[in-house]
Design an enzyme around this catalytic site. Structure first.
Site, PDB file in Angstrom:
ATOM      1  N   TYR A  77       8.218  -6.831  -0.335  1.00 55.94           N
ATOM      2  CA  TYR A  77       7.525  -7.289  -1.540  1.00 55.94           C
ATOM      3  C   TYR A  77       7.443  -6.164  -2.570  1.00 55.94           C
ATOM      4  O   TYR A  77       7.754  -6.356  -3.751  1.00 55.94           O
ATOM      5  CB  TYR A  77       6.118  -7.773  -1.171  1.00 55.94           C
ATOM      6  CG  TYR A  77       5.356  -8.372  -2.331  1.00 55.94           C
ATOM      7  CD1 TYR A  77       5.693  -9.632  -2.827  1.00 55.94           C
ATOM      8  CD2 TYR A  77       4.302  -7.686  -2.926  1.00 55.94           C
ATOM      9  CE1 TYR A  77       4.999 -10.186  -3.888  1.00 55.94           C
ATOM     10  CE2 TYR A  77       3.608  -8.233  -3.983  1.00 55.94           C
ATOM     11  CZ  TYR A  77       3.954  -9.484  -4.463  1.00 55.94           C
ATOM     12  OH  TYR A  77       3.270 -10.030  -5.514  1.00 55.94           O
ATOM     13  N   SER A  79       3.638  -7.458 -10.144  1.00 59.13           N
ATOM     14  CA  SER A  79       2.488  -7.135  -9.311  1.00 59.13           C
ATOM     15  C   SER A  79       2.231  -5.641  -9.428  1.00 59.13           C
ATOM     16  O   SER A  79       3.139  -4.866  -9.771  1.00 59.13           O
ATOM     17  CB  SER A  79       2.783  -7.498  -7.850  1.00 59.13           C
ATOM     18  OG  SER A  79       1.838  -6.920  -6.971  1.00 59.13           O
TER      19      SER A  79
END
Length: 274
Positions: free
Chosen positions: A169, A156
């Site tokens: 995350y 990501s």
């Protein structure tokens, strides 16, 4: 269909929905044998399979069976070494040893650092980072022995850019990038590549769930559609990245054209920073 991956076997974790399913479909279209692992698939109790056929499972079976190749679906929890070992044994029995590993299983939950529980932190890290490590540790020796392999980690932009209320995350994806680089160096002498694909917001059900969680926490009356429109407008291309774009890149990296691409973090963003 070009059958560039005919004879190759691919494991895709988190392959029932979103980016994982799109990648599984792209690799199947190139002739690869596909083993899809997911926690949502059949679990086992006392040696008996317990079917949990959701609409996602039915859709995945339909989409992948259309290519006429070998496809295996199995229960896989990347947080549990025992289910990893069982899944790999069963996948190898159907598809053969893994030539390709796609670490797509992941989760997130938006929480600020202040008030973030240990339990949630560890669950996200264990799924997104340690799970990829466990799968790589299980598959890499065989790739090295056979002198060919592709490992693709789905990362990501969070690996490079911080985001408020996403500490676990962001940390997990940053760690995944470090793991990618180490695995690439270990595999390089043996024709095994390791690359991370890092998209920005991808239009998936997971994204919608994340946005729903965001607007609920905000509590200021924005709808999910309003929030998605705002995210779209922030992208220089004024759109959301699609799963099939991630899948097309993954399929290229798995072919011979990608054999010199390793230790990279390839961002698929439309020009967006996050």
């Amino acid at each position: 269909m070009t059958n560039k991956l005919e004879g190759r076997s691919a494991i895709i974790t988190g392959g029932l929905t979103g980016q994982g399913l799109a990648i599984a479909q792209a690799l199947a279209a190139e002739g690869a044998k596909i083993a899809v692992g997911s926690r949502a698939l059949a679990d086992r109790k006392n040696g008996e399979a317990i079917a949990r056929e959701s609409e996602h499972i039915v859709e995945a079976r339909e989409r992948l069976s259309g290519y006429g190749g070998i496809v295996y679906f199995g229960h896989l929890d990347v947080r549990d070494p025992d289910t990893i070992a069982q899944f790999i044994r069963e996948a190898e029995a159907v598809c053969g040893p893994a030539d390709i590993l796609v670490n797509s299983a992941g989760m997130t939950s938006e929480q600020p650092v202040c008030g973030h529980s240990d339990e949630l932190w560890l669950r996200i890290i264990d799924t997104n980072l340690t799970g990829a490590f466990r799968m790589t540790r299980a598959c890499l020796p065989g790739m090295i022995e056979r002198q060919w392999g592709r490992i693709i980690n789905i990362g990501s932009t969070a690996a490079s850019v911080g985001w408020k209320d996403n500490p676990a995350y962001c940390a997990s994806k940053s760690g995944l990038l470090g793991l990618t680089r180490c695995v690439a160096l270990e595999g390089a002498p043996h024709r095994v590549t390791c690359v991370m694909i890092s998209p920005t917001w991808v239009e998936t059900e997971l994204m919608r769930n994340n946005v729903r969680e965001l607007v609920e926490r905000e509590g200021r009356g924005r709808t999910v559609e309003d929030a998605i429109s705002d995210i779209t407008r922030q992208n220089p291309q004024n759109r959301l990245i699609q799963s099939d774009e991630v899948a097309a890149l993954a399929a290229f990296l798995c072919g011979e054209g990608g054999k010199g691409i390793t230790m990279e973090n390839i961002q698929l963003t439309g020009g967006a920073l996050w």
